[in-house]
Write an enzyme that holds these catalytic residues in place. Structure first.
Site, PDB file in Angstrom:
ATOM      1  N   GLU A 183      -0.160  -9.856  -1.553  1.00 38.82           N
ATOM      2  CA  GLU A 183      -1.553 -10.172  -1.860  1.00 38.82           C
ATOM      3  C   GLU A 183      -1.780 -10.211  -3.375  1.00 38.82           C
ATOM      4  O   GLU A 183      -2.545 -11.043  -3.873  1.00 38.82           O
ATOM      5  CB  GLU A 183      -2.476  -9.147  -1.200  1.00 38.82           C
ATOM      6  CG  GLU A 183      -2.542  -9.318   0.320  1.00 38.82           C
ATOM      7  CD  GLU A 183      -3.403  -8.286   1.009  1.00 38.82           C
ATOM      8  OE1 GLU A 183      -4.296  -8.666   1.778  1.00 38.82           O
ATOM      9  OE2 GLU A 183      -3.173  -7.075   0.771  1.00 38.82           O
ATOM     10  N   GLU A 217       1.312  -6.382   7.603  1.00 43.67           N
ATOM     11  CA  GLU A 217       0.382  -5.332   8.025  1.00 43.67           C
ATOM     12  C   GLU A 217       0.303  -5.167   9.537  1.00 43.67           C
ATOM     13  O   GLU A 217       0.141  -4.051  10.046  1.00 43.67           O
ATOM     14  CB  GLU A 217      -1.019  -5.614   7.455  1.00 43.67           C
ATOM     15  CG  GLU A 217      -1.177  -5.327   5.973  1.00 43.67           C
ATOM     16  CD  GLU A 217      -0.761  -6.490   5.086  1.00 43.67           C
ATOM     17  OE1 GLU A 217      -1.032  -6.442   3.876  1.00 43.67           O
ATOM     18  OE2 GLU A 217      -0.151  -7.451   5.607  1.00 43.67           O
ATOM     19  N   ALA A 236       0.829  -1.202   0.000  1.00 41.73           N
ATOM     20  CA  ALA A 236       0.000   0.000   0.000  1.00 41.73           C
ATOM     21  C   ALA A 236       0.866   1.255   0.000  1.00 41.73           C
ATOM     22  O   ALA A 236       1.951   1.280   0.567  1.00 41.73           O
ATOM     23  CB  ALA A 236      -0.920   0.002   1.205  1.00 41.73           C
ATOM     24  N   GLY A 267       0.297  -5.614   0.453  1.00 47.96           N
ATOM     25  CA  GLY A 267      -0.496  -5.720  -0.765  1.00 47.96           C
ATOM     26  C   GLY A 267       0.272  -6.276  -1.945  1.00 47.96           C
ATOM     27  O   GLY A 267      -0.325  -6.851  -2.866  1.00 47.96           O
TER      28      GLY A 267
END
Length: 324
Positions: free
Chosen positions: A143, A163, A95, A140
Site C-alpha cells: 500500500e 490481508e 503492519a 501495508g
C-alpha cells in the site's frame, strides 16, 4: 466547483530552506532522510530502517515517516523523493501485527486511520515519488508503494495485498489504489486470493514500472529507481509538480461516469440511453479534467523555467531550470 478547484490547485512557491537534511543523529532512527549531492542534488531518499521488525509499520515508524514528509513537502529543493529500505531483502513487511495485538479495538481503528492518512500524505507529496522494492512488500508495504507515483522492483521482490490470509482486508488505501492501477477485476482477484507476485510478474501486470534482475548487494531496484530519478531531475520542477497535480486531480473527477446506473436504476436503462448517458457523463468528466489541466497550465505560464525552456530551444542549448 471550478472556482474552488482553482484555489486548491494554485501553485505557491516553497520556502527556500533545506528541509530534512541527513545528519549523524538520524543513524538510530527508523526513518532516515538523505539529500543527495553533486550531480544528484535534488534527489532525496527516505530510508526505512527497522531491521528488528522487517520495516513493519509500527507507531514509531509511522510517526517518524509522517514527520519526515511534513518537513520535506515544504522543501523546494526536493525534485524527486525515493523510498528505499536499509534492511536487506525487505522493502516493508506491512503492519506490525505484534504491536497490533496489544491494542484495543478502538486503538486499532485509530491506528489504521493514521496509516490511511500516511498513505494519503505520500500520494499527495508535491514532487514525484518512487518506491524502490528490493524485497518483500506485503500488505501495508505494498500500500505504501501504491501511494507512490512510480514503482521499481527487483526480481527478488515479493509483493501482495495478503490481508485476507490474516483475517483482514486492506485498510490503508489498497482497495482503492490497486484497482486504479490494475483495473477492478484483477485487483479483486489479487485481494480475494491474497496472492503474492514476484517483481517480474508485477511488471507484466503493470503493477510496477520497471523490474530488474537482483544483484549481489541486494539493491538493484534502488539503482534503477535512482536512474529514473536522474532522468526526471533535469526537467522543469514546477512543470513536473503541476503535471502530477493535473493527472491526480483529473483522475479523481474521471472515475464517476462508470457509476451512471447508480442514480438511473438498472430497470429504467436501455442500451441506447445507457450509452447516451455514458457519453454525456464522460464529456462532463473530461471537461472537468481539462479544466484542471488548464488551471495547472496557467500556474506555469509566469514561471522563469517556462521562459528558460523556450530560450534554450531557440538557442539550441540544454535548458537550466531553477524551479522559479
Amino acid at each position: 466547483m471550478l472556482r474552488t478547484l482553482a484555489s486548491a490547485l494554485r501553485w505557491r512557491p516553497l520556502e527556500k530552506t533545506r528541509g530534512c537534511a541527513s545528519s549523524p543523529v538520524d543513524a538510530g532512527r527508523e526513518i532516515q532522510v538523505r539529500a543527495l549531492e553533486g550531480l544528484d542534488q535534488g534527489i532525496t531518499e527516505i530510508l526505512m530502517n527497522r531491521p528488528s521488525a522487517r520495516n513493519a509499520l509500527g507507531n514509531v515508524f509511522v510517526s517518524q515517516l509522517l514527520e519526515a514528509l511534513a518537513q520535506l513537502r515544504e522543501d523546494r529543493h526536493v525534485r524527486v523523493l525515493i523510498f528505499r529500505s536499509g534492511v536487506k531483502g525487505v522493502f516493508c513487511a506491512g503492519a506490525d501485527l505484534k504491536e497490533r495485538e496489544q491494542m484495543s479495538e478502538a486503538e486499532v481503528g485509530v491506528f489504521v486511520q493514521r496509516l490511511r492518512g500516511l498513505m494519503n500524505e505520500i500520494a499527495a507529496f508535491p514532487a514525484p515519488t518512487i518506491a524502490a522494492m528490493d524485497g518483500f512488500a506485503l500488505g501495508g508495504g505494498l500500500e505504501l508503494a501504491l501511494a507512490c507515483d512510480l514503482r521499481v522492483a527487483a526480481s527478488s521482490a515479493v509483493m501482495g495485498l495478503i490481508e485476507t490470509t490474516r483475517g483482514l482486508l486492506p485498510g490503508a488505501g489498497g482497495t482503492q489504489r490497486l484497482p486504479r492501477c490494475l483495473g477492478v477485476a484483477l485487483a479483486k482477484e489479487l485481494i480475494f486470493t491474497g496472492r503474492r507476485l514476484s517483481g517480474m510478474q508485477a511488471q507484466a501486470l503493470g503493477l510496477v514500472n520497471h523490474a530488474v534482475a537482483q544483484n549481489e548487494e541486494g539493491n538493484a531496484a534502488y539503482h534503477r529507481a535512482l536512474a529514473l530519478a536522474q532522468e526526471i531531475l533535469p526537467q522543469a520542477p514546477i512543470a513536473v509538480r503541476l503535471g502530477k497535480l493535473a493527472i491526480d486531480r483529473g483522475i479523481e473527477v474521471g472515475d464517476s461516469y462508470h457509476n451512471i446506473t447508480a442514480h438511473m436504476g438498472w430497470h429504467r436503462v436501455s442500451l441506447s440511453n445507457l450509452l447516451e448517458e455514458s457519453m454525456k457523463q464522460r464529456v462532463v468528466d473530461i471537461a472537468s479534467g481539462m479544466a484542471i489541466e488548464g488551471i495547472c497550465y496557467a500556474q506555469n505560464i509566469p514561471t522563469r523555467d517556462r521562459l528558460e525552456g523556450m530560450a534554450a530551444f531557440r538557442e539550441k542549448r540544454t535548458p537550466k531550470f531553477v524551479g522559479e
